[in-house]
Write a protein that holds these residues in place. Structure first.
Motif, PDB file in Angstrom:
ATOM      1  N   TYR A 183       0.621  -1.018   0.238  1.00 39.46           N
ATOM      2  CA  TYR A 183      -0.320   0.306  -0.071  1.00 39.46           C
ATOM      3  C   TYR A 183       0.919   1.102   0.561  1.00 39.46           C
ATOM      4  N   TRP A 184       1.853   0.797   0.919  1.00 38.02           N
ATOM      5  CA  TRP A 184       2.810   2.502   0.843  1.00 38.02           C
ATOM      6  C   TRP A 184       3.433   2.612  -0.591  1.00 38.02           C
ATOM      7  N   VAL A 185       4.183   1.317  -1.049  1.00 39.29           N
ATOM      8  CA  VAL A 185       4.580   1.754  -2.588  1.00 39.29           C
ATOM      9  C   VAL A 185       3.962   2.121  -2.913  1.00 39.29           C
ATOM     10  N   GLY A 186       2.849   2.008  -3.582  1.00 37.30           N
ATOM     11  CA  GLY A 186       1.772   1.991  -4.126  1.00 37.30           C
ATOM     12  C   GLY A 186       1.424   3.107  -4.758  1.00 37.30           C
ATOM     13  N   GLY A 187       1.192   4.017  -3.551  1.00 34.08           N
ATOM     14  CA  GLY A 187       0.618   4.986  -2.825  1.00 34.08           C
ATOM     15  C   GLY A 187       2.075   6.472  -2.847  1.00 34.08           C
ATOM     16  N   ALA A 188       3.169   5.841  -2.406  1.00 34.17           N
ATOM     17  CA  ALA A 188       4.207   6.705  -3.392  1.00 34.17           C
ATOM     18  C   ALA A 188       4.519   6.676  -5.032  1.00 34.17           C
ATOM     19  N   THR A 189       4.122   5.373  -4.991  1.00 37.31           N
ATOM     20  CA  THR A 189       4.282   5.484  -7.163  1.00 37.31           C
ATOM     21  C   THR A 189       3.415   6.665  -7.280  1.00 37.31           C
ATOM     22  N   TRP A 190       1.982   6.722  -7.093  1.00 35.45           N
ATOM     23  CA  TRP A 190       0.715   7.076  -7.236  1.00 35.45           C
ATOM     24  C   TRP A 190       1.194   8.597  -7.350  1.00 35.45           C
ATOM     25  N   GLU A 191       1.700   9.468  -6.125  1.00 37.29           N
ATOM     26  CA  GLU A 191       1.414  10.354  -5.661  1.00 37.29           C
ATOM     27  C   GLU A 191       2.691  11.237  -6.598  1.00 37.29           C
ATOM     28  N   ALA A 192       4.435   9.999  -6.655  1.00 34.59           N
ATOM     29  CA  ALA A 192       5.400  10.383  -7.676  1.00 34.59           C
ATOM     30  C   ALA A 192       4.860  10.287  -9.192  1.00 34.59           C
ATOM     31  N   TYR A 193       3.726  10.058  -9.953  1.00 36.47           N
ATOM     32  CA  TYR A 193       2.894   9.982 -11.144  1.00 36.47           C
ATOM     33  C   TYR A 193       2.374  11.010 -11.412  1.00 36.47           C
ATOM     34  N   LYS A 194       1.532  11.659 -10.132  1.00 37.35           N
ATOM     35  CA  LYS A 194       0.966  13.200 -10.986  1.00 37.35           C
ATOM     36  C   LYS A 194       1.807  13.984 -10.252  1.00 37.35           C
ATOM     37  N   GLU A 195       2.876  14.366  -9.073  1.00 40.75           N
ATOM     38  CA  GLU A 195       3.347  15.236  -9.877  1.00 40.75           C
ATOM     39  C   GLU A 195       4.398  15.473 -11.300  1.00 40.75           C
ATOM     40  N   LYS A 196       4.816  14.323 -11.771  1.00 39.41           N
ATOM     41  CA  LYS A 196       5.685  14.403 -12.602  1.00 39.41           C
ATOM     42  C   LYS A 196       4.558  14.701 -14.029  1.00 39.41           C
ATOM     43  N   ARG A 197       3.133  14.754 -13.821  1.00 40.17           N
ATOM     44  CA  ARG A 197       2.411  15.053 -14.515  1.00 40.17           C
ATOM     45  C   ARG A 197       1.666  16.028 -14.841  1.00 40.17           C
ATOM     46  N   ALA A 198       1.743  17.174 -13.273  1.00 41.27           N
ATOM     47  CA  ALA A 198       0.992  17.870 -13.000  1.00 41.27           C
ATOM     48  C   ALA A 198       3.002  18.987 -13.154  1.00 41.27           C
ATOM     49  N   LYS A 199       3.181  18.124 -13.168  1.00 43.29           N
ATOM     50  CA  LYS A 199       4.604  19.450 -13.857  1.00 43.29           C
ATOM     51  C   LYS A 199       4.682  20.031 -15.153  1.00 43.29           C
ATOM     52  N   LYS A 200       4.444  18.563 -16.107  1.00 40.99           N
ATOM     53  CA  LYS A 200       4.511  18.603 -17.246  1.00 40.99           C
ATOM     54  C   LYS A 200       3.681  19.442 -17.664  1.00 40.99           C
ATOM     55  N   LYS A 201       2.292  19.423 -17.098  1.00 38.74           N
ATOM     56  CA  LYS A 201       1.126  20.340 -17.750  1.00 38.74           C
ATOM     57  C   LYS A 201       1.149  21.713 -16.965  1.00 38.74           C
ATOM     58  N   HIS A 202       2.323  21.893 -16.411  1.00 36.80           N
ATOM     59  CA  HIS A 202       2.558  23.127 -15.597  1.00 36.80           C
ATOM     60  C   HIS A 202       3.708  23.552 -16.985  1.00 36.80           C
ATOM     61  N   GLU A 203       4.705  22.647 -17.295  1.00 36.06           N
ATOM     62  CA  GLU A 203       5.961  23.828 -18.548  1.00 36.06           C
ATOM     63  C   GLU A 203       4.678  23.805 -19.562  1.00 36.06           C
ATOM     64  N   GLN A 204       3.994  22.894 -20.021  1.00 34.47           N
ATOM     65  CA  GLN A 204       3.442  23.365 -21.175  1.00 34.47           C
ATOM     66  C   GLN A 204       2.552  24.172 -21.672  1.00 34.47           C
ATOM     67  N   SER A 205       1.870  24.747 -19.953  1.00 27.15           N
ATOM     68  CA  SER A 205       0.880  25.870 -20.404  1.00 27.15           C
ATOM     69  C   SER A 205       1.982  27.204 -20.460  1.00 27.15           C
ATOM     70  N   VAL A 206       3.220  27.251 -20.157  1.00 25.25           N
ATOM     71  CA  VAL A 206       4.045  28.032 -19.420  1.00 25.25           C
ATOM     72  C   VAL A 206       4.844  28.732 -21.059  1.00 25.25           C
TER      73      VAL A 206
END
Length: 65
Positions: A42-65
């Motif tokens: 559960y811990w590893v799955g949650g950490a992986t999911w959070e890292a994925y969401k952060e990368k996705r948000a960073k990529k989306k932010h870079e595309q909008s700027v």
């Protein structure tokens, strides 16, 4: 005809306590392993999911700027 005598005391009381202690430790170890496997996955799955969401948000932010 052979006669067999059933032993009155097959085990000493200390052997019985040792067996109960062994079963207790085995049972506690099993349930602890069961809990830890579930918790760690559960811990590893949650950490992986959070890292994925952060990368996705960073990529989306870079595309909008």
């Amino acid at each position: 005809m052979a006669t067999f005598k059933i032993p009155e005391n097959m085990f000493e009381f200390s052997q019985y306590l040792g067996f109960l202690l062994f079963l207790t430790v085995l049972t506690i170890g099993f349930w602890l392993m069961f809990f830890l496997v579930g918790f760690v996955s559960y811990w590893v799955g949650g950490a992986t999911w959070e890292a994925y969401k952060e990368k996705r948000a960073k990529k989306k932010h870079e595309q909008s700027v």
